[in-house]
Design a protein around this motif. Sequence first.
Motif, short mmCIF file in Angstrom:
data_model
loop_
_atom_site.label_atom_id
_atom_site.label_comp_id
_atom_site.label_asym_id
_atom_site.label_seq_id
_atom_site.Cartn_x
_atom_site.Cartn_y
_atom_site.Cartn_z
N UNK A 28 2.43 1.55 -3.58
CA UNK A 28 1.48 1.93 -4.63
C UNK A 28 0.85 3.28 -4.37
N UNK A 75 -3.97 2.03 2.74
CA UNK A 75 -3.51 3.24 2.06
C UNK A 75 -4.14 4.50 2.69
N UNK A 80 -2.34 7.75 4.81
CA UNK A 80 -2.51 9.16 4.41
C UNK A 80 -3.26 9.98 5.46
N UNK A 130 -6.25 -3.20 0.95
CA UNK A 130 -5.13 -2.36 0.52
C UNK A 130 -5.56 -0.89 0.48
N UNK A 131 -6.79 -0.64 0.07
CA UNK A 131 -7.28 0.75 0.07
C UNK A 131 -7.38 1.30 1.49
N UNK A 158 -3.10 -11.14 -0.89
CA UNK A 158 -3.65 -10.65 0.37
C UNK A 158 -5.05 -11.22 0.56
N UNK A 178 -6.00 -6.19 -7.43
CA UNK A 178 -5.43 -6.09 -6.08
C UNK A 178 -4.44 -4.93 -6.01
N UNK A 179 -4.78 -3.83 -6.63
CA UNK A 179 -3.84 -2.72 -6.58
C UNK A 179 -4.55 -1.48 -6.06
N UNK A 180 -3.75 -0.60 -5.52
CA UNK A 180 -4.28 0.63 -4.96
C UNK A 180 -4.22 1.67 -6.06
N UNK A 181 -5.31 2.43 -6.19
CA UNK A 181 -5.34 3.40 -7.30
C UNK A 181 -4.28 4.46 -7.13
N UNK A 228 0.85 -1.21 0.00
CA UNK A 228 0.00 0.00 0.00
C UNK A 228 0.87 1.25 0.00
#
Lengths: 216, 260
Positions: free
Chosen positions: A26, A209, A213, A205-206, B74, B257-260, A23
Motif C-alpha cells: 500500500x 510503512x 520509508x 500499518x502506518x 491485523x 485498515x489501510x495505509x494512506x 504496508x
Amino acid sequence: MSVAIIDYGSGNLHSALKAFERAAREGESGETISIVSDPEAVRTANRIVLPGVGAFADCRRGLLAIDGMLEALTECVQKRGTPFLGICVGMQLLADRGLEHGVTPGLGWIGGEVAPIQPKDPSLKIPHMGWNSLSANVQHPILADIPTGESGLHAYFVHSYYLRAANPAHVLATTDYGEPLTAIVGRDNVVGVQFHPEKSQIMGLRLISNFLRWRP
Amino acid sequence: MLKARVIPCLDVKDGRVVKGVNFVDLRDAGDPVECAIAYDAAGADELCFLDITASHEERGVLFDVVRRTAEACFMPLTVGGGVRTIDDIRNLLLAGADKASIMTAAVHNRDFVRQGAEKFGSQCIVVAIDAKQVGPKRWEIFTHGGRKPTGIDAVAYAQEVASLGAGEILLTSMDRDGAKSGFDLELTRTIADAVSIPVIASGGVGTLEHLVDGIREGHASAVLAASIFHFGEFTIGEAKSYMAKAGLPMRLDPQTSSVQ
C-alpha cells in the motif's frame, strides 16, 4: 530492497509478514519481505526486523542458538547502519539486561534494563494488555502521520515487563499505565516498539510503512 | 490510558459460523474470515473464535480459518474450544492466533495452564471459566456447556490458574448466557477483584448499558458479546460510543485498515 524478519523460534511470524507485505504494497515502497533464520540473509537485507514473544531469556537463548546471527546483527546494525526495528521482546532485547526470571544480558544497544511493571494502583492488571495511547517525547519519522496523545491513535500492548532506558533521550514515546512506560525507543538507525504493530490495525500499518520509508 | 475492550465472539463449527452474521451485507455470512474482516473494519478491539466442532479430526478446517483471518485482520485473535494439549496450543499459535483459550483441559489438569504459560508465555494463555451460582456469593465451575458440575469453586480456581501463569480469564456466567439480562456483575467483580490478571466478562449481554456495567460494576477489563453484534442490534461503533459517553476509556480510532 529487502526486509528481513528474523525467525529465531520465537512464535509465529506469519501475521508480522502479512502486515509488512501489506504496508509495503500500500505504501508502494516496493520492498520484498522475507522471514529469515540465516545470518547471511540478514547480511544482505536492507532493513532488519527482530520480533519476539515470550520470556526475555528464552528469546535471547533462541537468538544465540543460531550460529553467527548475533555477529551478523551486530555487523549490520552497529557497523553498517542498517535500519532496525525491534518488536515487543525484540525491542526489550536492545537493553543491557533483562530482569525476568533472573538477570540475562541483552544486546546493549539501548542502555538500560527490562524491569517488571509494578503499578501502585492494585486495580491495574498485569499483563498490561490492550489498546493504549502514546505520548511522543520527540518528533521521529517512525511516528509520521500517527497522531499521539489521548485523542490520537492507539497501539496494542501485551507485556508484563518494560524497558527502563538509562538515557531519557532514547525514549521516543511512552504509554501511561499508572506511570509512563517506555513504548518506543530509538537511537541512530535503531528503533524498538513495545507494542505489536502487526496487531495494531491502522496505527500499526502506518508505523510499519514509516519504518519501510525511514532513512536514518 | 489503557482502554476497555469490546470483543465480538463467533461460534465456529466445521469452519463455518454457527447461525451466521447479518449485521452487514456479506457475500457469505457463514464465512468466519468475512465476518472477522467486517468486525475488524467495524473497530472491534479483538476477535474471539469459539470452535464447537464436535470431532477432533476436523480441526484442520479451523486452522485454515485462523490462518486466513490472521492474514487479513491485523488485530488480536483468541481461539478456544477443544484445546486439550500443548500441541493444540502450538498449532493455533502457528496458524496465527495470538491467544489460545483453554477450559475443560485446565479444569481436569491445572498443570496444563502452567505448561502452556511456560512454553508460550502467559500472554498466550486465556483460561475460560464457565460458572454457575450455587449459593450466596458462591459460584461453581461447570463444563460441557453448563451441564456438568465439577464441585470446583470458581473464585479459588481463578486465583489458582492466575498463579499458574494464565494471562487472562474469560469468565462466562452460565446463569446469564443467552438470557440478555446482563452480566452476573457480582460474579465478575468478585473474580476480577480476586486476581491480578485481566478478566473478560461474558454471558448475558442484551443492552449497551450491560457492557458499561461489566466494566464499571464488574471491574472487567474487556466485555465479550455475540448475538447483539451478529444480528445487527447494535454495531461495534455504537457500543463503543455508548461506553465512551458513559465515561469509560474507549478506543475510537478511525477504522480504515489501510495505509494512506
